[in-house]
Design an enzyme around this catalytic site. Structure first.
Site, PDB file in Angstrom:
ATOM      1  N   SER A 245      23.845  47.453  30.022  1.00  0.00           N
ATOM      2  CA  SER A 245      24.666  47.676  28.837  1.00  0.00           C
ATOM      3  C   SER A 245      25.278  49.060  28.971  1.00  0.00           C
ATOM      4  O   SER A 245      24.556  50.039  29.068  1.00  0.00           O
ATOM      5  CB  SER A 245      23.808  47.591  27.578  1.00  0.00           C
ATOM      6  N   ARG A 246      26.621  49.123  29.023  1.00  0.00           N
ATOM      7  CA  ARG A 246      27.264  50.404  29.319  1.00  0.00           C
ATOM      8  C   ARG A 246      27.429  51.309  28.114  1.00  0.00           C
ATOM      9  O   ARG A 246      27.635  52.493  28.259  1.00  0.00           O
ATOM     10  CB  ARG A 246      28.624  50.165  29.987  1.00  0.00           C
ATOM     11  N   VAL A 247      27.364  50.750  26.896  1.00  0.00           N
ATOM     12  CA  VAL A 247      27.527  51.616  25.715  1.00  0.00           C
ATOM     13  C   VAL A 247      26.423  51.451  24.683  1.00  0.00           C
ATOM     14  O   VAL A 247      26.215  52.306  23.848  1.00  0.00           O
ATOM     15  CB  VAL A 247      28.899  51.404  25.015  1.00  0.00           C
TER      16      VAL A 247
END
Length: 501
Positions: A365-367
């Site tokens: 999950s990048r954010v």
């Protein structure tokens, strides 16, 4: 015979000219050259706009899809068998719109906003065009609040923030839809509007899902947009755009929206079908050259608005089906590059009884980490590393090689981690329970209990957080501050519960 005065006559004629009203309506009319497979080629519509709604005989509507020098390619909405060669077609000067608003909540509709359930007509007060420009960078706010899924492995390892786009990817029958459905069920009482877009699903599957939503009182805050497998490619192509338009109405009112696209693989296939029928040049795997743009302009409409615009959000969970776990396929890599992370479901894990079958190594999950509860961030920090080293050790242990004490301890901790992250279908775990159980695992408070008692301890923790005074105090602290209470107090609470199992 009396003489007619020329002056008087002139005045009468002038008056008549002044009072004359021209009752002429200019219409742009074309003729159907050919029709078939939900596509019509129309000649003579020089004034037509891209995405404009056209009127055919027998109350059939069409959508301008291709603009060529002498003809227009039109995708028909609905009963294309009623159209024949030579029929007259009129432009409407209107871009295709769908109904939006609270009247749609609890309803099952098709991509045109027409009801598919037995709830009667939908009296929508507002309509919005399906093709809308995504919000610009300056209109967006930072993703800082958590979209809780109730699924331990996601909330701990691949957290999702409100306004994020997180891809769910995996082979068929590995539990992709179940993850998405559980996330919808977990939004009960959290003031979130949910939209489930079924693209190319069997009607019976959608009916079963709607029944499940009704049983869990989830239809109260959910809209189901269904374009069944038996429908024309036109409706399958329009479905996700209609769904996100309905979501944008709520987002612009400052509300949080969760939208599921199930699934975009079938959407890309429907778009390829329409494009090939309209003789657009094919590219890789016969998909048209703009298939990347198709999904990027859809997913970019998911956003979190800044506080000036009300702070509403659309969180998107698109689903992509892979073949034999190949995430490097054309559509898969396209959507991975557009989204802010992916949850990868592995068939091997699924069949070995580890469910949800999420591969923690390939999922990211990048954010969402920025929106994760502080308490969860603190306790789950070492979880991914522990899982990775456990998988490595497990491979060694299979060869029967002698392991030292520290390796055996890590192997045992890994088994307990896997056991703790297992979850049954529709068995949702609230965030405070997740944090306390992961804390118990990472602090070594589960080291002296057998693997088969891990679930029993988790159950006791869930009950105690609601029933006991100490538990309610810890629960309240976690909900209010999102951070861990006093660790000494937390350890005492868990030690007291261990005696019960």
């Amino acid at each position: 015979m009396s003489k007619i005065k020329v002056q008087e006559m002139t005045q009468v004629i002038k008056k008549q000219i002044q009072s004359f009203e021209q009752d002429v309506k200019l219409e742009n009319i074309g003729k159907v050259l050919s029709v078939g497979d939900g596509i019509a080629i129309v000649y003579g519509l020089q004034q037509a706009m891209m995405g404009e709604l056209l009127e055919f005989p027998n109350n059939v509507k069409g959508l301008v899809f291709n603009l060529e020098e002498h003809s227009v390619g039109v995708i028909l909405l609905g009963e294309s068998d009623k159209i024949k060669e030579g029929d007259l077609v009129k432009t409407t000067k209107r871009i295709f719109e769908v109904p939006v608003g609270p009247e749609l909540l609890g309803r099952v509709v098709n991509p045109l906003g027409q009801p598919l359930d037995a709830g009667g007509p939908i009296d929508a007060k507002k309509f919005l065009p399906v093709e809308r420009k995504a919000q610009g960078v300056m209109q967006r706010g930072s993703i800082n609040s958590s979209m809780e899924t109730g699924i331990k492995v996601i909330d701990a390892l691949v957290p999702i923030g409100r306004g994020q786009r997180e891809l769910i990817i995996g082979d068929r029958q590995t539990g992709k839809t179940t993850l998405a459905v559980d996330t919808i069920l977990n939004q009960k009482g959290k003031n979130t509007i949910c939209i489930y877009v079924a693209i190319g699903q069997k009607e019976s599957t959608v009916a079963t899902l709607v029944q499940l939503f009704r049983e869990h009182q989830a239809m109260e805050y959910t809209i189901v947009v269904s374009a069944g497998a038996s429908k024309e490619g036109t409706l399958l192509y329009l479905a996700p755009f209609a769904g996100v338009t309905m979501g944008e109405f709520f987002m612009e009112q400052g509300k949080d929206v969760l939208i599921i696209y199930d699934d975009l693989s079938k959407h890309a296939v429907a778009y390829r079908e329409l494009s090939l029928l309209l003789r657009r040049p094919p590219g890789r795997e016969a998909y048209p050259g703009d298939v990347f743009y198709l999904h990027s302009r859809l997913l970019e409409r998911s956003a979190r608005l800044n506080d000036k615009l009300g702070g509403g959000s659309i969180t998107a969970l698109p689903i992509i089906e892979t073949k034999a776990g190949d995430i490097s396929a054309y559509i898969s890599t396209n959507v991975i590059s557009i989204t802010d992370g992916q949850i990868f479901l592995e068939a091997e894990l699924f069949y070995s009884g580890i469910r949800p079958a999420i591969n923690a190594g390939l999922s990211v999950s990048r954010v969402g980490g920025a929106a994760q509860w502080k308490g969860m961030k603190k306790v789950a920090g070492t979880l991914r590393v522990n899982l990775a080293s456990y998988r490595e050790l497990e491979a060694f242990a299979q060869f029967g090689s002698d392991l030292d004490t520290s390796a055996k301890k890590r192997l045992e901790r890994g088994r307990k981690t896997v056991e703790l992250l297992k979850q049954d279908v529709h068995e949702l775990v609230q965030m405070p329970t997740q944090i306390v159980t992961v804390f118990a695992l990472s602090e070594g408070l589960m080291d002296d209990i057998p693997v088969e008692r891990v679930k029993a301890l988790e159950y006791e923790i869930a009950q105690a957080l609601v029933m006991t005074d100490q538990g309610q105090k810890i629960h309240q602290h976690l909900v209010n501050t999102k951070s861990l209470p006093d660790t000494k107090e937390l350890k005492e609470f868990i030690m007291g519960l261990k005696r019960l199992i």
